[in-house]
Structures are given as structure tokens and as C-alpha cells.
Design a protein around this motif. Structure first.
Motif, PDB file in Angstrom:
ATOM      1  N   LEU A  75      -4.988  69.822  45.538  1.00  0.00           N
ATOM      2  CA  LEU A  75      -3.706  69.229  45.909  1.00  0.00           C
ATOM      3  C   LEU A  75      -2.535  69.904  45.202  1.00  0.00           C
ATOM      4  CD1 LEU A  75      -4.760  65.485  45.969  1.00  0.00           C
ATOM      5  CD2 LEU A  75      -4.219  66.936  47.943  1.00  0.00           C
ATOM      6  N   LEU A  76      -2.714  70.275  43.937  1.00  0.00           N
ATOM      7  CA  LEU A  76      -1.636  70.934  43.199  1.00  0.00           C
ATOM      8  C   LEU A  76      -1.236  72.251  43.846  1.00  0.00           C
ATOM      9  CD1 LEU A  76      -2.629  70.325  39.459  1.00  0.00           C
ATOM     10  CD2 LEU A  76      -1.098  68.978  40.918  1.00  0.00           C
ATOM     11  N   VAL A  77      -2.214  73.017  44.292  1.00  0.00           N
ATOM     12  CA  VAL A  77      -1.925  74.289  44.959  1.00  0.00           C
ATOM     13  C   VAL A  77      -1.196  74.041  46.282  1.00  0.00           C
ATOM     14  CG1 VAL A  77      -2.980  76.314  46.059  1.00  0.00           C
ATOM     15  CG2 VAL A  77      -3.791  75.547  43.820  1.00  0.00           C
ATOM     16  N   ALA A  78      -1.632  73.050  47.037  1.00  0.00           N
ATOM     17  CA  ALA A  78      -0.982  72.724  48.310  1.00  0.00           C
ATOM     18  C   ALA A  78       0.461  72.272  48.089  1.00  0.00           C
ATOM     19  CB  ALA A  78      -1.773  71.649  49.048  1.00  0.00           C
ATOM     20  N   ILE A  79       0.710  71.492  47.054  1.00  0.00           N
ATOM     21  CA  ILE A  79       2.067  71.039  46.728  1.00  0.00           C
ATOM     22  C   ILE A  79       2.946  72.233  46.366  1.00  0.00           C
ATOM     23  CG2 ILE A  79       3.427  69.800  44.982  1.00  0.00           C
ATOM     24  CD1 ILE A  79       1.101  67.705  44.988  1.00  0.00           C
ATOM     25  N   ALA A  80       2.423  73.133  45.563  1.00  0.00           N
ATOM     26  CA  ALA A  80       3.197  74.307  45.159  1.00  0.00           C
ATOM     27  C   ALA A  80       3.521  75.216  46.342  1.00  0.00           C
ATOM     28  CB  ALA A  80       2.433  75.086  44.088  1.00  0.00           C
ATOM     29  N   ASP A  81       2.640  75.262  47.330  1.00  0.00           N
ATOM     30  CA  ASP A  81       2.800  76.178  48.462  1.00  0.00           C
ATOM     31  C   ASP A  81       3.600  75.622  49.634  1.00  0.00           C
ATOM     32  OD1 ASP A  81       1.366  78.063  47.073  1.00  0.00           O
ATOM     33  OD2 ASP A  81      -0.486  77.803  48.217  1.00  0.00           O
ATOM     34  N   THR A  82       3.759  74.310  49.727  1.00  0.00           N
ATOM     35  CA  THR A  82       4.434  73.746  50.900  1.00  0.00           C
ATOM     36  C   THR A  82       5.950  73.943  50.829  1.00  0.00           C
ATOM     37  OG1 THR A  82       4.608  71.828  52.359  1.00  0.00           O
ATOM     38  CG2 THR A  82       4.725  71.379  49.993  1.00  0.00           C
ATOM     39  N   GLU A  83       6.567  74.054  51.996  1.00  0.00           N
ATOM     40  CA  GLU A  83       8.024  74.143  52.079  1.00  0.00           C
ATOM     41  C   GLU A  83       8.660  72.750  52.128  1.00  0.00           C
ATOM     42  OE1 GLU A  83       9.198  76.576  55.370  1.00  0.00           O
ATOM     43  OE2 GLU A  83       7.904  78.232  54.743  1.00  0.00           O
ATOM     44  N   ALA A  84       7.865  71.722  52.345  1.00  0.00           N
ATOM     45  CA  ALA A  84       8.373  70.357  52.483  1.00  0.00           C
ATOM     46  C   ALA A  84       8.877  69.818  51.145  1.00  0.00           C
ATOM     47  CB  ALA A  84       7.271  69.449  53.016  1.00  0.00           C
ATOM     48  N   THR A  85       9.715  68.803  51.222  1.00  0.00           N
ATOM     49  CA  THR A  85      10.108  68.051  50.037  1.00  0.00           C
ATOM     50  C   THR A  85       8.918  67.184  49.653  1.00  0.00           C
ATOM     51  OG1 THR A  85      12.408  67.988  50.735  1.00  0.00           O
ATOM     52  CG2 THR A  85      11.702  66.278  49.178  1.00  0.00           C
ATOM     53  N   VAL A  86       8.544  67.205  48.373  1.00  0.00           N
ATOM     54  CA  VAL A  86       7.375  66.448  47.919  1.00  0.00           C
ATOM     55  C   VAL A  86       7.830  65.402  46.900  1.00  0.00           C
ATOM     56  CG1 VAL A  86       5.093  66.567  46.855  1.00  0.00           C
ATOM     57  CG2 VAL A  86       5.896  68.464  48.289  1.00  0.00           C
ATOM     58  N   ILE A  87       7.373  64.174  47.127  1.00  0.00           N
ATOM     59  CA  ILE A  87       7.732  63.047  46.262  1.00  0.00           C
ATOM     60  C   ILE A  87       6.463  62.362  45.782  1.00  0.00           C
ATOM     61  CG2 ILE A  87       8.907  60.802  46.142  1.00  0.00           C
ATOM     62  CD1 ILE A  87      10.630  61.793  48.547  1.00  0.00           C
ATOM     63  N   ALA A  88       6.379  62.123  44.485  1.00  0.00           N
ATOM     64  CA  ALA A  88       5.330  61.260  43.939  1.00  0.00           C
ATOM     65  C   ALA A  88       5.935  59.866  43.839  1.00  0.00           C
ATOM     66  CB  ALA A  88       4.887  61.742  42.567  1.00  0.00           C
ATOM     67  N   ASP A  89       5.325  58.917  44.496  1.00  0.00           N
ATOM     68  CA  ASP A  89       5.764  57.523  44.462  1.00  0.00           C
ATOM     69  C   ASP A  89       4.761  56.770  43.603  1.00  0.00           C
ATOM     70  OD1 ASP A  89       7.043  55.135  44.973  1.00  0.00           O
ATOM     71  OD2 ASP A  89       6.317  54.977  47.042  1.00  0.00           O
ATOM     72  N   VAL A  90       5.090  56.593  42.331  1.00  0.00           N
ATOM     73  CA  VAL A  90       4.172  55.954  41.382  1.00  0.00           C
ATOM     74  C   VAL A  90       4.326  54.449  41.550  1.00  0.00           C
ATOM     75  CG1 VAL A  90       3.450  55.768  38.977  1.00  0.00           C
ATOM     76  CG2 VAL A  90       4.424  57.921  39.822  1.00  0.00           C
ATOM     77  N   VAL A  91       3.333  53.858  42.220  1.00  0.00           N
ATOM     78  CA  VAL A  91       3.402  52.451  42.585  1.00  0.00           C
ATOM     79  C   VAL A  91       2.770  51.575  41.516  1.00  0.00           C
ATOM     80  CG1 VAL A  91       2.673  50.753  44.304  1.00  0.00           C
ATOM     81  CG2 VAL A  91       3.377  53.039  45.027  1.00  0.00           C
ATOM     82  N   GLY A  92       1.589  51.935  41.071  1.00  0.00           N
ATOM     83  CA  GLY A  92       0.838  51.135  40.096  1.00  0.00           C
ATOM     84  C   GLY A  92       0.238  52.049  39.047  1.00  0.00           C
ATOM     85  N   ARG A  93      -1.094  51.979  38.910  1.00  0.00           N
ATOM     86  CA  ARG A  93      -1.780  52.834  37.938  1.00  0.00           C
ATOM     87  C   ARG A  93      -1.589  54.310  38.295  1.00  0.00           C
ATOM     88  NH1 ARG A  93      -5.382  49.159  39.509  1.00  0.00           N
ATOM     89  NH2 ARG A  93      -6.465  50.703  40.774  1.00  0.00           N
ATOM     90  N   CYS A  94      -1.272  55.072  37.289  1.00  0.00           N
ATOM     91  CA  CYS A  94      -1.139  56.521  37.448  1.00  0.00           C
ATOM     92  C   CYS A  94      -1.793  57.127  36.212  1.00  0.00           C
ATOM     93  CB  CYS A  94       0.342  56.905  37.563  1.00  0.00           C
ATOM     94  SG  CYS A  94       0.613  58.641  37.913  1.00  0.00           S
ATOM     95  N   HIS A  95      -3.114  57.114  36.231  1.00  0.00           N
ATOM     96  CA  HIS A  95      -3.878  57.499  35.050  1.00  0.00           C
ATOM     97  C   HIS A  95      -4.461  58.901  35.212  1.00  0.00           C
ATOM     98  CE1 HIS A  95      -4.812  52.943  34.235  1.00  0.00           C
ATOM     99  NE2 HIS A  95      -3.521  53.213  34.243  1.00  0.00           N
TER     100      HIS A  95
END
Length: 177
Positions: A75-95
């Protein structure tokens, strides 16, 4: 040209026309509410991110206790390679691995119910006795490099060092923000 044809050619009003085009944008929401597992599980998401454009948005909705590093890396590689705006929405546990993902996104939203737990790697190994130490040394060196890179703007040097020595850091939404 006859007089009738000339009358048809004359403009009937005094307003300037215009052209209209539509651009399509997409918002893709990826619920990350399970443990991270093998890379092949994320194949569809990775493929979708590869084809998105700068007009599109991807939201990783995080409520996860973490999981396997290999799935995270996919997933990290895909996030780095995409042209889209990427948002992490931390809703609850983020461990654990989920915090890596959140901090690797260019944009982060934190709900009032969010919590984050950060720790250094946990792993097991097996094989021939002569190979175990080599594998452990490699895994620790690589994990240390990635850990420091991921958390360098989020944790203090002292906090990073304490995690590398085995301490867990727990944060509520206020501390994350």
C-alpha cells in the motif's frame, strides 16, 4: 446567394456563446478496519490507485490494530505512486502498521475518537541456525531505517529511540493532532 439565405445567416441575438466540458473526479474510500495481511489481498486497491489522476481522491479510513509489514509496503508503494490526493482518515484505533500508513499519507484527518499506538517491529523467523542471525540483523537494520524515516517528523528523537529500545507510545486524538 438568395436574399432568403442571407437572412438565415445573420445572428438572431447579441449574446456571446460558450463551450462547456465536464471533468469527472472520483472519491475512493478504502476501509482499513482489519489487520494488514499478505500483499495479494490489496491487489484491487493497488490497481485502482495506479489509474487515478490528480482530480481523484483516495481516503483510507483507518481503524486497525496493524499487522504484517509486507501488506503495508504494498500500500505504501501504491500511495507514493498515485497521482490522486491521498487522505488518511484516522477514525479509531491506528496501531502499529496502521500508524505507518497514516503517516505516509500526504493528508491526515483525525477524529475525536482516534488513538495511535507506535512500536518497533515484532517478527518471527525460522530456518537453519547459521542463517537466523543474518536474517535478524537484516530485518532489524531495514526496519530501523524505515521506522526512523516514517516517524522523523512526528516523534522526537528521544521517542524514536525509546521505541527502538522496545517502548510503546500511545496517543489520543489531541496528541496525534
Amino acid at each position: 446567394v438568395s436574399d432568403d439565405e442571407d437572412d438565415d445567416y445573420l445572428p438572431t441575438d447579441n449574446f456571446l456563446g460558450y463551450f462547456e466540458e465536464r471533468e469527472t473526479s472520483r472519491i475512493i474510500t478504502v476501509p482499513m478496519d482489519e489487520d494488514f495481511i499478505q500483499p495479494s489481498y490489496y491487489r484491487n486497491v493497488v490497481n485502482k490507485l495506479a489509474y487515478l489522476t490528480e482530480r481523484d481522491t483516495v481516503i483510507f479510513r483507518l481503524t486497525s490494530e496493524g499487522g504484517y509489514y509486507d501488506g503495508l509496503v504494498t500500500l505504501l508503494v501504491a500511495i507514493a505512486d498515485t497521482e490522486a490526493t491521498v487522505i488518511a482518515d484516522v477514525v479509531g484505533r491506528c496501531h502499529s502498521a496502521a500508524s505507518f500508513l497514516a503517516l505516509s499519507c500526504p493528508n491526515i484527518r483525525v477524529s475525536p475518537y482516534a488513538e495511535m499506538m507506535i512500536h518497533f517491529i515484532r517478527f518471527g523467523t525460522g530456518g537453519k541456525a547459521a542463517d537466523l542471525q543474518v536474517h535478524v540483523n537484516h530485518a532489524v537494520a531495514e526496519a530501523t531505517r524505515v521506522f526512523k524515516q516514517t516517524y522523523k517528523y512526528f516523534l522526537t528523537e528521544e521517542e524514536i529511540q525509546s521505541c527502538l529500545e522496545g517502548k510503546e507510545i500511545w496517543m489520543d486524538s489531541t496528541e496525534i493532532n
